[in-house]
Design an enzyme around this catalytic site. Structure first.
Site, PDB file in Angstrom:
ATOM      1  N   LYS A 221       0.750  -1.002  -0.057  1.00 25.41           N
ATOM      2  CA  LYS A 221       0.008   0.011   0.027  1.00 25.41           C
ATOM      3  C   LYS A 221       0.923   1.107  -0.107  1.00 25.41           C
ATOM      4  CE  LYS A 221      -3.873  -2.112   2.409  1.00 25.41           C
ATOM      5  NZ  LYS A 221      -5.058  -2.027   1.753  1.00 25.41           N
ATOM      6  N   ASP A 274      -5.444 -14.207  10.455  1.00 25.78           N
ATOM      7  CA  ASP A 274      -5.641 -13.607   8.967  1.00 25.78           C
ATOM      8  C   ASP A 274      -5.073 -12.234   8.739  1.00 25.78           C
ATOM      9  OD1 ASP A 274      -6.882 -13.298   6.628  1.00 25.78           O
ATOM     10  OD2 ASP A 274      -8.851 -12.238   7.528  1.00 25.78           O
ATOM     11  N   HIS A 279      -0.615  -8.830   8.389  1.00 24.68           N
ATOM     12  CA  HIS A 279      -0.370  -7.475   8.190  1.00 24.68           C
ATOM     13  C   HIS A 279      -0.261  -6.352   9.142  1.00 24.68           C
ATOM     14  CE1 HIS A 279      -2.112  -9.010   4.740  1.00 24.68           C
ATOM     15  NE2 HIS A 279      -3.677  -9.048   5.055  1.00 24.68           N
ATOM     16  N   LYS A 365     -14.065  -8.173  11.896  1.00 21.26           N
ATOM     17  CA  LYS A 365     -15.102  -7.928  10.710  1.00 21.26           C
ATOM     18  C   LYS A 365     -16.583  -7.523  11.472  1.00 21.26           C
ATOM     19  CE  LYS A 365     -12.632 -10.557   7.632  1.00 21.26           C
ATOM     20  NZ  LYS A 365     -11.848  -9.604   6.664  1.00 21.26           N
TER      21      LYS A 365
HETATM   22  C1  BG6 Z   1      -6.862 -10.137   3.730  1.00 20.26           C
HETATM   23  C2  BG6 Z   1      -7.567 -10.728   4.744  1.00 20.26           C
HETATM   24  O1  BG6 Z   1      -5.425 -10.330   3.618  1.00 20.26           O
HETATM   25  O2  BG6 Z   1      -6.697  -8.554   3.923  1.00 20.26           O
HETATM   26  C3  BG6 Z   1      -9.262 -10.384   4.571  1.00 20.26           C
HETATM   27  O3  BG6 Z   1      -7.650 -12.074   4.532  1.00 20.26           O
HETATM   28  C4  BG6 Z   1      -9.124  -8.970   4.642  1.00 20.26           C
HETATM   29  O4  BG6 Z   1      -9.834 -10.829   5.673  1.00 20.26           O
HETATM   30  C5  BG6 Z   1      -8.173  -8.221   3.721  1.00 20.26           C
HETATM   31  O5  BG6 Z   1     -10.450  -8.160   4.728  1.00 20.26           O
HETATM   32  C6  BG6 Z   1      -8.132  -6.564   4.035  1.00 20.26           C
HETATM   33  O6  BG6 Z   1      -7.452  -5.942   3.035  1.00 20.26           O
HETATM   34  P1  BG6 Z   1      -7.710  -4.528   2.294  1.00 20.26           P
HETATM   35  O7  BG6 Z   1      -6.630  -4.360   1.513  1.00 20.26           O
HETATM   36  O8  BG6 Z   1      -9.050  -4.772   1.929  1.00 20.26           O
HETATM   37  O9  BG6 Z   1      -7.560  -3.662   3.574  1.00 20.26           O
END
Ligand code: BG6
Length: 517
Positions: A221, A274, A279, A365
């Site tokens: 990003k 996840d 991330h 979520k």
């Molecule tokens: C993904 C996850 O890696 O990243 C998802 O598996 C999540 O659960 C997504 O929704 C979020 O990514 P972004 O770029 O939409 O913020």
């Protein structure tokens, strides 16, 4: 020949002189922050084999990203071979790709652009076996000039679950396709330390570490990279980027979306594996790391891995796990599921820069808003000079906030004088957004950026086996003894106990003041 052409005699991340020379020559095109551009960008034509080509990620991001790289001139000349277990021929796969780009792609292709990209797409059924794949790759390599002496690269994108990844790698080895190739691997990279070690050992039987690109799309990003620019390209912030001036940090990625059709993936995974291990911790490393000696993969990975090694083990008492009401009734979810759809935690980095500064992480979520922010809260000023009731400190500490959305927004909030008589203080802010610049259209979507980097052999924004393994190691106390999930209402900000977790501080979200339009 580069070292990438040599299969895995030596595995792991030990590098030899050739590795170092090649790394020094690696370009970070078209990176705006490349420190060392010693060599012109490589534009070797590339055959991309997309495993999991009809899956969700391919549909939502990868086909669209490849299409844009193909028609924008940013990437090399490519051929994309899709492969999956679905019965399809070339025409059906092209139709699948066109619909995906039209329906959910972040960028649409014009009819002319689609006409240009369409013939680049072809399809091989995974069940056709290694020989069929090898033939398809050879045919595309010929189209790109391999038989006329052109060096054609192979890039394998493994958009498949970890269990399938080893089968795919086996197929590639049997098809004799691994030499000189690069492989992009999708998370999750294991589900605990043991499985991550096993997966890495398995992958290293076929590929050298230099050939492997473990993708974490948050690092692609624009705004995440801007953290590096912000910290290390300015004299203003780095001197105060430590425990003497910073009170705490929040990395807050609430999502309003639910499971979509991903129960099969999500149910055994949950929010921690996840989102946090991949991330959020990766972004935290960009915030917390020491200045790297150079803007190159080795130096950046070294500093990120030092952050992970300094991370204190994640203790269950510092974690709130949540599950939205109604999750257990979702299709494909165990009616007694203990999977967390929400997690908030307090992390501590035990080093000279950060000792005593909590890092609060939250994601989940079906929350009230979809946002991706990093918020740095500075220590407050002594209030002695201002009269009682002046308002000082009443709207929280000064904050520096990064929004990880594509607009790459940054805001610095501070107390200033409210115009008029007396001395009333209120929170003001200075804000920046890439949208306001005339470069707004140059922003690459995260997957576009990372696929392009992998095509160029640039590891700067990818994660390493060592880094991932140390994160799993720090996760052991939590994974061994997770606190029970607490229910929260869809549309809320998570279970109530998130406030105790962060007290005496408060979550920045929801914002009291909005971003400027
Ligand atoms: C993904 C996850 O890696 O990243 C998802 O598996 C999540 O659960 C997504 O929704 C979020 O990514 P972004 O770029 O939409 O913020």
């Amino acid at each position: 020949m580069t070292d990438e052409t040599t299969p895995a005699a030596d595995t792991g991340e030990t590098d030899d002189a050739a590795d170092r020379l090649q790394e020094a020559q690696t370009i970070a095109y078209p990176s705006s922050y490349s420190g060392r551009q010693r060599k012109a960008p490589e534009h070797d034509p590339t055959v991309v084999v997309l495993f999991g080509a009809t899956g969700d990620l391919s549909r939502r991001k990868l086909l669209c990203g490849l299409g844009y790289l193909a028609v924008s001139g940013l990437g090399p000349d490519i051929r994309v071979i899709g492969t999956s277990l679905d019965e399809m021929d070339d025409a059906q796969f092209r139709e699948f790709a066109r619909t995906a780009i039209d329906d959910v792609g972040a960028r649409k292709l014009t009819p002319e652009q689609w006409a240009e990209f369409e013939p680049d797409l072809s399809y091989v059924n995974t069940t056709a076996g290694p020989e069929a794949l090898a033939r398809a790759v050879a045919e595309k390599e010929r189209e790109l000039g391999a038989d006329k002496g052109v060096r054609v690269r192979r890039l394998f994108y493994l958009s498949v679950p970890p269990k399938a990844a080893t089968t795919v790698i086996d197929t590639l080895a049997k098809a004799g396709l691994t030499e000189g190739s690069r492989v992009i691997m999708e998370k999750p990279f294991g589900e605990d330390l043991e499985s991550a070690l096993a997966l890495n050992a398995e992958v290293h039987k076929t590929f050298r570490e230099k050939q492997i690109f473990r993708i974490d799309h948050f690092l692609g990003k624009e705004a995440a990279q801007n953290i590096l620019a912000f910290r290390f390209a300015n004299g203003l912030f780095e001197p105060i980027w430590n425990r003497n001036f910073i009170d705490h940090v929040q990395i807050d990625i609430p999502e309003s979306l639910g499971l979509d059709a991903r129960a099969a993936f999500y149910e055994p995974t949950g929010a921690y594996k996840d989102m946090v291990v991949t991330h959020l911790f990766q972004v935290m490393a960009f915030v917390a790391m020491e200045p790297p000696t150079a803007l190159e993969p080795r130096a950046i990975s070294e500093e990120k891995n030092k952050v992970f090694r300094s991370l204190e083990p994640i203790h269950p008492d510092d974690v709130v796990r949540g599950q939205y009401s109604g999750y257990r009734q979702e299709k494909g979810v165990d009616p007694e599921s203990d999977t967390e759809t929400f997690i908030a935690l307090k992390a501590r980095i035990d080093n000279w820069r950060w000792a005593g500064v909590p890092f609060y992480l939250r994601t989940g979520k079906k929350l009230a808003q979809g946002m991706r922010i990093i918020s740095i809260a500075f220590k407050e000023a002594p209030k002695s000079m201002f009269p009682a009731g002046s308002g000082i400190g009443q709207q929280g500490p000064d904050h520096l906030t990064f929004d990880l959305a594509d607009e790459s927004k940054v805001s610095l909030s501070f107390y200033g004088k409210r115009p008029g008589p007396g001395m009333r203080l209120e929170k003001l802010s200075m804000q920046f957004s890439t949208e306001e610049t005339d470069r707004a259209d140059d922003v690459l979507e995260a997957y576009e950026r990372l696929i392009l980097d992998a095509m160029h052999g640039d590891h700067t924004l990818f994660t390493t086996a060592e880094g991932i393994e140390s994160l799993w190691e720090r996760s052991i106390p939590l994974l061994d003894d997770p606190p029970p999930v607490k229910l929260y209402e869809p549309g809320s900000w998570g279970p109530n106990s998130i406030h105790q977790l962060i007290a005496p501080n408060a979550w920045r979200l929801p914002f009291e003041r909005n971003w400027r339009d």
